[in-house]
Design a protein around this motif. Structure first.
Motif, PDB file in Angstrom:
ATOM      1  N   ILE A 115      -3.898 -13.993 -13.450  1.00 52.22           N
ATOM      2  CA  ILE A 115      -4.588 -14.246 -12.487  1.00 52.22           C
ATOM      3  C   ILE A 115      -5.288 -15.416 -12.713  1.00 52.22           C
ATOM      4  CG2 ILE A 115      -6.833 -13.717 -11.534  1.00 52.22           C
ATOM      5  CD1 ILE A 115      -5.405 -11.435 -10.613  1.00 52.22           C
ATOM      6  N   THR A 116      -5.769 -16.001 -13.744  1.00 57.44           N
ATOM      7  CA  THR A 116      -6.443 -17.358 -13.825  1.00 57.44           C
ATOM      8  C   THR A 116      -5.403 -18.504 -13.803  1.00 57.44           C
ATOM      9  OG1 THR A 116      -6.161 -17.191 -16.392  1.00 57.44           O
ATOM     10  CG2 THR A 116      -8.071 -16.209 -15.519  1.00 57.44           C
ATOM     11  N   ALA A 292      -2.590 -12.137  -5.872  1.00 56.83           N
ATOM     12  CA  ALA A 292      -2.393 -10.874  -5.922  1.00 56.83           C
ATOM     13  C   ALA A 292      -1.077 -10.354  -5.945  1.00 56.83           C
ATOM     14  CB  ALA A 292      -2.887 -10.312  -4.300  1.00 56.83           C
ATOM     15  N   ALA A 293      -0.890  -9.224  -6.749  1.00 47.99           N
ATOM     16  CA  ALA A 293       0.503  -8.606  -6.931  1.00 47.99           C
ATOM     17  C   ALA A 293       1.174  -8.282  -5.384  1.00 47.99           C
ATOM     18  CB  ALA A 293       0.423  -7.243  -7.572  1.00 47.99           C
ATOM     19  N   ALA A 294       2.234  -8.545  -5.543  1.00 46.94           N
ATOM     20  CA  ALA A 294       3.021  -8.360  -4.081  1.00 46.94           C
ATOM     21  C   ALA A 294       3.089  -6.840  -3.897  1.00 46.94           C
ATOM     22  CB  ALA A 294       4.575  -8.938  -4.167  1.00 46.94           C
ATOM     23  N   ARG A 295       3.169  -6.736  -2.451  1.00 45.54           N
ATOM     24  CA  ARG A 295       3.133  -5.084  -2.002  1.00 45.54           C
ATOM     25  C   ARG A 295       4.645  -4.609  -2.678  1.00 45.54           C
ATOM     26  NH1 ARG A 295      -0.045  -1.046   0.564  1.00 45.54           N
ATOM     27  NH2 ARG A 295       1.591   0.534   0.467  1.00 45.54           N
ATOM     28  N   GLY A 333      -2.214  -2.380 -15.358  1.00 49.18           N
ATOM     29  CA  GLY A 333      -3.384  -3.215 -15.534  1.00 49.18           C
ATOM     30  C   GLY A 333      -3.223  -4.482 -14.844  1.00 49.18           C
ATOM     31  N   TRP A 334      -1.942  -4.727 -14.609  1.00 47.44           N
ATOM     32  CA  TRP A 334      -1.542  -6.251 -14.298  1.00 47.44           C
ATOM     33  C   TRP A 334      -1.652  -6.268 -12.669  1.00 47.44           C
ATOM     34  CZ3 TRP A 334       3.147  -7.017 -11.135  1.00 47.44           C
ATOM     35  CH2 TRP A 334       3.093  -8.427 -10.755  1.00 47.44           C
ATOM     36  N   ILE A 335      -1.564  -5.233 -12.043  1.00 51.59           N
ATOM     37  CA  ILE A 335      -1.572  -5.109 -10.538  1.00 51.59           C
ATOM     38  C   ILE A 335      -3.122  -4.885 -10.142  1.00 51.59           C
ATOM     39  CG2 ILE A 335      -1.326  -3.374  -8.449  1.00 51.59           C
ATOM     40  CD1 ILE A 335       1.727  -3.065  -9.443  1.00 51.59           C
ATOM     41  N   GLY A 336      -3.726  -3.941 -11.301  1.00 49.32           N
ATOM     42  CA  GLY A 336      -5.417  -3.651 -10.959  1.00 49.32           C
ATOM     43  C   GLY A 336      -6.107  -4.976 -11.115  1.00 49.32           C
ATOM     44  N   ALA A 337      -5.749  -6.027 -11.977  1.00 46.82           N
ATOM     45  CA  ALA A 337      -6.542  -7.080 -12.059  1.00 46.82           C
ATOM     46  C   ALA A 337      -6.873  -7.671 -10.807  1.00 46.82           C
ATOM     47  CB  ALA A 337      -5.914  -8.092 -12.852  1.00 46.82           C
ATOM     48  N   ALA A 343      -5.093   0.027  -8.323  1.00 48.64           N
ATOM     49  CA  ALA A 343      -5.059   0.307  -9.692  1.00 48.64           C
ATOM     50  C   ALA A 343      -5.476   1.953  -9.902  1.00 48.64           C
ATOM     51  CB  ALA A 343      -5.806  -0.606 -10.524  1.00 48.64           C
ATOM     52  N   ALA A 344      -6.500   2.170  -9.047  1.00 48.50           N
ATOM     53  CA  ALA A 344      -7.002   3.662  -8.994  1.00 48.50           C
ATOM     54  C   ALA A 344      -5.932   4.901  -8.565  1.00 48.50           C
ATOM     55  CB  ALA A 344      -8.146   3.669  -8.263  1.00 48.50           C
ATOM     56  N   LYS A 345      -5.096   4.071  -7.359  1.00 51.27           N
ATOM     57  CA  LYS A 345      -3.965   5.022  -6.868  1.00 51.27           C
ATOM     58  C   LYS A 345      -2.895   5.446  -7.920  1.00 51.27           C
ATOM     59  CE  LYS A 345      -5.205   3.933  -2.178  1.00 51.27           C
ATOM     60  NZ  LYS A 345      -4.574   3.159  -1.133  1.00 51.27           N
ATOM     61  N   LEU A 346      -2.770   4.159  -8.570  1.00 50.62           N
ATOM     62  CA  LEU A 346      -1.513   4.341  -9.849  1.00 50.62           C
ATOM     63  C   LEU A 346      -2.064   5.136 -10.926  1.00 50.62           C
ATOM     64  CD1 LEU A 346      -0.552   0.325  -9.474  1.00 50.62           C
ATOM     65  CD2 LEU A 346       0.711   2.527  -8.576  1.00 50.62           C
ATOM     66  N   ARG A 347      -3.200   4.910 -11.344  1.00 51.88           N
ATOM     67  CA  ARG A 347      -3.627   5.586 -12.695  1.00 51.88           C
ATOM     68  C   ARG A 347      -3.416   7.058 -12.323  1.00 51.88           C
ATOM     69  NH1 ARG A 347      -5.431   4.524 -17.975  1.00 51.88           N
ATOM     70  NH2 ARG A 347      -5.334   6.715 -18.796  1.00 51.88           N
ATOM     71  N   ASP A 348      -4.031   7.189 -11.026  1.00 54.65           N
ATOM     72  CA  ASP A 348      -3.788   8.771 -10.637  1.00 54.65           C
ATOM     73  C   ASP A 348      -2.448   9.533 -10.757  1.00 54.65           C
ATOM     74  OD1 ASP A 348      -5.067  11.167  -9.570  1.00 54.65           O
ATOM     75  OD2 ASP A 348      -3.762  11.015  -7.833  1.00 54.65           O
ATOM     76  N   LEU A 349      -1.483   8.519 -10.343  1.00 56.03           N
ATOM     77  CA  LEU A 349      -0.216   8.963 -10.586  1.00 56.03           C
ATOM     78  C   LEU A 349      -0.014   9.058 -12.046  1.00 56.03           C
ATOM     79  CD1 LEU A 349       1.502   6.945  -7.568  1.00 56.03           C
ATOM     80  CD2 LEU A 349       1.395   9.591  -7.901  1.00 56.03           C
ATOM     81  N   PHE A 350      -0.222   8.034 -12.854  1.00 56.01           N
ATOM     82  CA  PHE A 350       0.145   8.097 -14.170  1.00 56.01           C
ATOM     83  C   PHE A 350      -0.451   9.226 -14.762  1.00 56.01           C
ATOM     84  CE2 PHE A 350      -1.098   6.938 -18.713  1.00 56.01           C
ATOM     85  CZ  PHE A 350      -0.042   6.182 -19.128  1.00 56.01           C
TER      86      PHE A 350
END
Length: 362
Positions: A115-116, A292-295, A333-337, A343-350
């Motif tokens: 990101i930076t 931002a991460a690509a869709r 974490g990379w997408i959630g940054a 990130a919340a949706k992905l973590r729920d799946l994880f």
């Protein structure tokens, strides 16, 4: 001389001139003691005589794994065994952490990220991306030894430390390289691996690479400034951006000249130039408006996690990641940054994935 016997006195070695706040080890034995080794053990791990290339697998300092790349190339992961890995971490703490790293470097640094690295290029008219070829293997033990000598270490200590941080790949490992794209880049990679080089997979290698590229980053920053551009680097990914009048006819050859002069090579096929109406990507992030991460990356990871939950993670680990769980958490974490909601949706799946129990937890 009045019959007196004249004895010669050997001159004392010159006192080191310390440039940075590195651990001040002035002799080989002192370096060994600081690392909790005997001199013989330091000699063994530093591998000055190339034992590792000739030793049987059980005696080697590294484990090896070939990884095919998406573009048809190959990459060798060289993972040090536990004791050498711990020595490399100590050298990283006491020596490498004190070496200068340029502000343009964003990879492998505390408080820095993709990101930076990408943020300074958001909303720019032109984004130019260039990649260094064979980033870690291109760094030789000689270059590392020279850097350590510049820090102040005497030859014996600089040589021992460079030996701990580098390796030469055994011939049988090179012979087992998987099929892939046959070109000059592959030949250069195999030649670099056969020589003593910086291993991809050692915990110390990222810090070494950032220190080695300090002068490269400084020169590329200067070039970018003269041309009205911005420059950042994430590992082997070089990023430049500017307005619509950015003189590419000066930037591109200028970068190539500096990169070659600093002992690296560009991967020509990876050079890209994107205008504002095109998708502009840096370090895997889209920067047209802001990083931002690509869709498509988000959708691909969401689909992978869904399949992991349905069939189990082992069936989905097609690339053979040794710690697939950590790999997926890193991608989340990379997408959630750049998007906490994603990130919340992905973590729920994880959390729905039936992970096997951790044998280290009673």
């Amino acid at each position: 001389m009045n019959g007196e016997k004249v004895t010669s006195v050997s001159p004392l070695p010159p006192m080191p001139v310390w440039r940075w706040a590195v651990a001040r080890w002035t002799t080989f034995d002192e370096c060994a003691a600081a690392l909790d080794l005997t001199p013989g053990e330091l000699d063994w791990f530093a591998d000055a005589r190339g034992w590792n290339r000739r030793a049987a697998g059980a005696l080697r300092h590294y484990r090896y794994r070939w990884i095919p790349t998406a573009t048809g190339g190959i990459r060798l992961l060289e993972q040090p065994k536990p004791r050498l890995a711990e020595l490399q971490r100590r050298v990283r703490r006491h020596v490498l952490g004190a070496l200068p790293v340029h502000e343009a470097a964003h990879g492998f640094r505390r408080g820095r990220s993709a990101i930076t690295c990408a943020a300074p290029h958001g909303g720019r008219d032109l984004v130019v991306r260039m990649d260094l070829e064979g980033f870690f293997p291109a760094v030789s033990a000689r270059r590392i030894r020279s850097l350590l000598a510049l820090a102040g270490y005497p030859d014996a200590v600089a040589g021992a430390l460079a030996g701990l941080l580098t390796t030469a790949t055994p011939p049988d490992v090179l012979a087992a390289a998987p099929d892939g794209r046959r070109d000059e880049a592959r030949t250069r990679l195999l030649n670099s691996l056969a020589a003593t080089h910086l291993p991809q997979g050692a915990p110390s290698s990222p810090a070494v690479a950032n220190a080695i590229t300090h002068h490269l980053d400084r020169r590329l920053t200067g070039l970018a400034h003269r041309l009205g551009a911005r420059y950042t680097r994430y590992a082997d990914d070089l990023a430049f951006s500017g307005d619509a009048g950015l003189p590419l006819h000066r930037l591109l050859p200028g970068v190539r000249h500096i990169v070659r002069d600093e002992g690296f090579r560009l991967r020509d096929a990876k050079t890209s130039i994107a205008a504002a109406h095109q998708r502009q990507r840096i370090a895997g992030l889209v920067v047209n408006a802001g990083p931002a991460a690509a869709r498509t990356d988000y959708d691909a990871l969401r689909s992978l996690l869904h399949n992991c939950a349905r069939t189990g993670p082992e069936a989905q680990n097609h690339a053979g990641h040794p710690d697939f769980r950590a790999h997926l958490l890193g991608r989340i974490g990379w997408i959630g940054a750049s998007s906490p909601a994603r990130a919340a949706k992905l973590r729920d799946l994880f959390d729905r994935v039936p992970w096997p129990p951790d044998p280290s937890v009673p």
